[in-house]
Write a protein that holds these residues in place. Structure first.
Motif: not given
Length: 788
Positions: A220-221, A223-225, A227, A259-261, A264-265
């Motif tokens: 997930e990290e 994927r977040q990075n 995005r 979509q971001l945590d 990252r927001k």
């Protein structure tokens, strides 16, 4: 596998594959049931640096060190003691509010099993701000914890640091730009019985579950990075395409924010701000991207530094940010300066605004339920129809807001007709004394200045509309400026005794007027009283140093503020006193901590182009002042100043006041400070001032001292800059830089002269001391009390 007696020996060699969790980066796990563990007991420091211009990323691995135990390095050990006992020897430099070069340190938990990295990150308002890594038993405790993309190098212009324990740090990659920590653990397992086997099986299942969760977390990290990186690249490309793509920019932004945590927001918001896409001070006040209805709950805006920018300073200052209509529940703006920002219609329930600068923030129709506003600044803040239920906003903070009409107050009541700009209580109450008194403190140059500026803004903005001020209120406001503010203005600056605690802030921010002369002239066009209109135009001309404007001459006593001003064409003087009806000054937020005596008969004299100048006599002098020897005070000079608790716990008297016929005046004050009491008077004439003190009483052995003058001198190369003294036998002398003491015995010093002014000491005194160093003069004399 090798059998040895009845025990089975397992040797496992594992590579740390950036095993990460929010609270445990670089985890090296030990699993123990009936296990005996042996492992290497040493630690090493590791510092990583991101790319910097032509320099590639690099890792610096320190020598092996031994960590002290919890008895030497417990949690919250004082800073100096921690540096002595828990210092790794690795020195780091950081650039925040101040530049710091500090050691990387550590601390142990009470079990003596875990440790974490620690260092001093910043110093704000003399408060040390420490940052710590996560607690770990084995592996690496990393700073800062917000960087977690371990599959890559540290971000550009970023430094990360860690202490690694029970594992071996290594560099790898084509250019040695990547990092990992290898570890070896040997476990000896004794098979005892079926029960132990079941317990071990359960533990193995738990370990497997944790490994699956860790794998999912890492995925997930990644994927977040991915995005975030794709979004930043896409927005950057659109911005340089020279096309009108505002709807597309908003669509992509809203999509990625959903979509971001939280971490990252925050990076997206900072990127948008730095890219000038959510600013209210550009594009005619309309942000290019609207964030309306976006969820930004739980974001920590108190530190907006980002690995995606190269910012290394001023990260507490992000002004004119547009967050209108955003959900900001549980967000933190602690210590931030976000003045001029748009937070209208936001949901800020449980948000933390403590010590934040909220100057000119628009909070209209915002939900501010149970918000923390401790020590926040609310000057000119719009709280119209805001919901402040159960928040800790104070009456003093509300009083400085632009408006809170229709707001739900902390006690659940609704504010009725409390618009600062049109309410009778405010206009008429504020101008009753025409001096700008705020909560019993004379603050014409602070809150009063901001208040007058807002009225001028409102008047010009509402001309010809239903919101315009009525004629009688315009007349009242014109009189407030010409019969109040104008008298406190020495040329283009305020007399410094009415600055309050902002005297600690770069003085020219508050020393000069916030409102412009052109707005005074515009107001003059709308007042019907001819004399008021002329006085407004003359005031504007003097602010612009126009010597053709007539000087403001006369004497005025502001009776409810314990203040008298005496003005002549070539000199002006302001006398500040205090009594049971006034508070001498304020000392909030760590500011004005030495200002105890500001209201004890301070006599500030202006002689250099006093009607049209820049107040050069006191320009930036405040760091040099001896605050027990400021102009005109009589005090016990060798005892400490009172401590500050929002106000000074000063003695107050009832016999304080003054008289004035409009041209000449006198003032009197029963002084009471610490152990000293005295009866004092001041008499103002055309060419001189007489200041008298009588019945001086003190039952201690303290040094009693009256300060005659404390100010800057002109250049010593000019006649006005020479300090000349004359004795009773006719001898004169020009004093060079230094400190001088003159006894009262014959021949005694008759007078001293500088800056076109002569000072004479009448009556007996112990000794007259003149300090004329640092381009300033401080003259004071010791009192002689009658023998008892």
């Amino acid at each position: 596998m090798k059998l040895q007696s009845t025990s089975i020996l397992f040797a496992l060699i594992l590579m740390a594959v950036q095993a990460l969790a929010d609270s445990h980066p670089f985890i090296c796990e030990k699993h123990q049931s009936s296990l005996s563990t042996s492992s290497s007991k040493y630690a090493q420091t590791v510092v990583g640096r991101g790319p910097r211009g032509p320099l590639s990323a690099s890792w610096d691995i320190g020598v092996q060190i031994t960590l002290n135990n919890v008895s030497q390095c417990p949690v919250d050990l004082p800073l100096n003691e921690s540096k002595e006992k828990c210092n790794t020897g690795k020195i780091l430099t950081s650039w925040n509010t101040v530049i710091l070069t500090e050691p990387l340190r550590y601390e142990r938990d009470s079990t003596n099993r875990f440790f974490r990295t620690k260092r001093l990150r910043d110093i704000i308002n003399e408060e040390n701000l420490e940052t710590v890594g996560p607690w770990i038993e084995a592996g690496c405790s990393l700073l800062p914890t917000r960087w977690m993309n371990y599959s890559s190098t540290p971000p550009a212009y970023t430094v990360v640091a860690m202490i690694c324990y029970d594992c071996t740090p290594i560099r790898h990659g084509e250019y040695q730009e990547l990092f990992a920590c290898e570890w070896v653990v040997t476990l000896t397992l004794t098979i005892q019985n079926t029960k132990d086997a079941k317990e071990n099986r359960a533990k193995d299942l738990d370990i497997a579950q944790r490994q699956r969760e860790q794998t999912a977390y890492l995925a997930e990290e990644e994927r977040q990075n991915k995005r975030l990186a794709e979004y930043l690249n896409a927005i950057s490309s659109l911005m340089f395409s020279n096309q009108t793509l505002d709807p597309l920019l908003r669509a992509k932004t809203l999509s990625v924010l959903r979509q971001l945590d939280v971490k990252r927001k925050r990076e997206v918001i900072l990127f948008l701000y730095e890219a000038k896409l959510i600013r209210t001070d550009m594009n005619s006040g309309i942000p290019i991207i609207s964030l309306q209805d976006i969820n930004l709950d739980n974001i920590d805006f108190s530190d907006l530094r980002s690995p995606y920018t190269q910012l290394t300073s001023n990260f507490y200052y992000h002004t004119h940010m547009s967050l209108r209509g955003v959900s900001l529940r549980n967000a933190s703006f602690q210590r931030r300066t976000i003045y001029g920002s748009d937070l209208a219609q936001t949901d800020c329930t449980h948000a933390d605004f403590s010590s934040a600068d909220l100057f000119e923030i628009d909070f209209s129709y915002a939900k501010l339920i149970e918000c923390n506003f401790e020590n926040a600044r609310f000057d000119s803040t719009n709280l119209q129809n805001a919901n402040l239920s159960q928040s800790n906003i104070t009456d003093e903070q509300l009083a400085t807001a632009l408006t809170y009409q229709g707001a739900i107050l902390p006690n659940g009541t609704i504010a009725k007709n409390k618009n600062l700009l049109i309410n009778d209580d405010c206009i008429n109450g504020h101008s009753k004394n025409l001096s700008g008194t705020h909560w019993m403190i004379l603050l014409t140059a602070a809150y009063g200045d901001a208040w007058a500026t807002n009225i001028l803004h409102f008047h010009l903005a509402t001309r010809g509309t239903q919101y315009a001020l009525s004629k009688d209120r315009i007349e009242t406001f014109g009189r407030f400026l010409t019969r109040g503010d104008a008298w406190f203005t020495m040329g283009s600056v305020w007399t410094w005794g009415i600055l309050g605690r902002v005297i600690d802030r770069g003085i020219h921010v508050w020393y000069t007027h916030l409102f412009s002369p052109d707005r005074l002239r515009a107001l003059a066009m709308d007042v019907t009283n001819t004399s008021t209109a002329i006085a407004l135009r003359d005031y504007a001309d003097r602010l612009e140093h126009r010597h053709e404007a007539p000087p403001l001459v006369g004497n005025r006593h502001f009776y409810t503020s314990d203040f008298q001003v005496h003005r002549r064409a070539n000199w002006t003087v302001a006398l500040k006193m205090h009594s049971v009806r006034t508070i001498a000054t304020e000392c909030l937020n760590g500011e004005n901590l030495k200002g105890e005596h500001i209201g004890d008969g301070v006599l500030n004299l202006y002689t250099r182009d006093a009607q049209y100048g820049n107040g050069e006599e006191y320009e930036n002098i405040f760091a040099l002042l001896d605050w027990q020897a400021i102009n005109g005070i009589t005090v016990e000079a060798d005892i400490p100043l009172l401590p500050c608790h929002s106000q000074f716990s000063m003695r107050k008297t009832t016999f304080v006041g003054g008289v004035s016929d409009g041209n000449y005046g006198a003032a009197m004050m029963d002084t009471a400070t610490h152990n000293l009491t005295a009866k004092r008077t001041w008499h103002f004439y055309d060419d001189f001032i007489v200041a008298l003190a009588d019945d001086i009483q003190d039952n201690t052995s303290a040094l009693l001292q009256t300060a005659v003058v404390s100010r800057l001198l002109p250049s010593a190369s000019t006649a006005a800059g020479q300090l000349i003294v004359q004795w009773s036998n006719g001898t004169k002398m020009v004093l060079a830089d230094g400190i001088y003491s003159f006894p009262s015995s014959e021949p005694r010093l008759l007078w001293f002269h500088a800056d076109n002014t002569a000072w004479m000491v009448l009556g007996d005194y112990g000794a007259l001391t003149i300090d004329c160093r640092n381009k300033s003069v401080i003259a004071s004399f010791g009192q002689l009390l009658p023998k008892k």
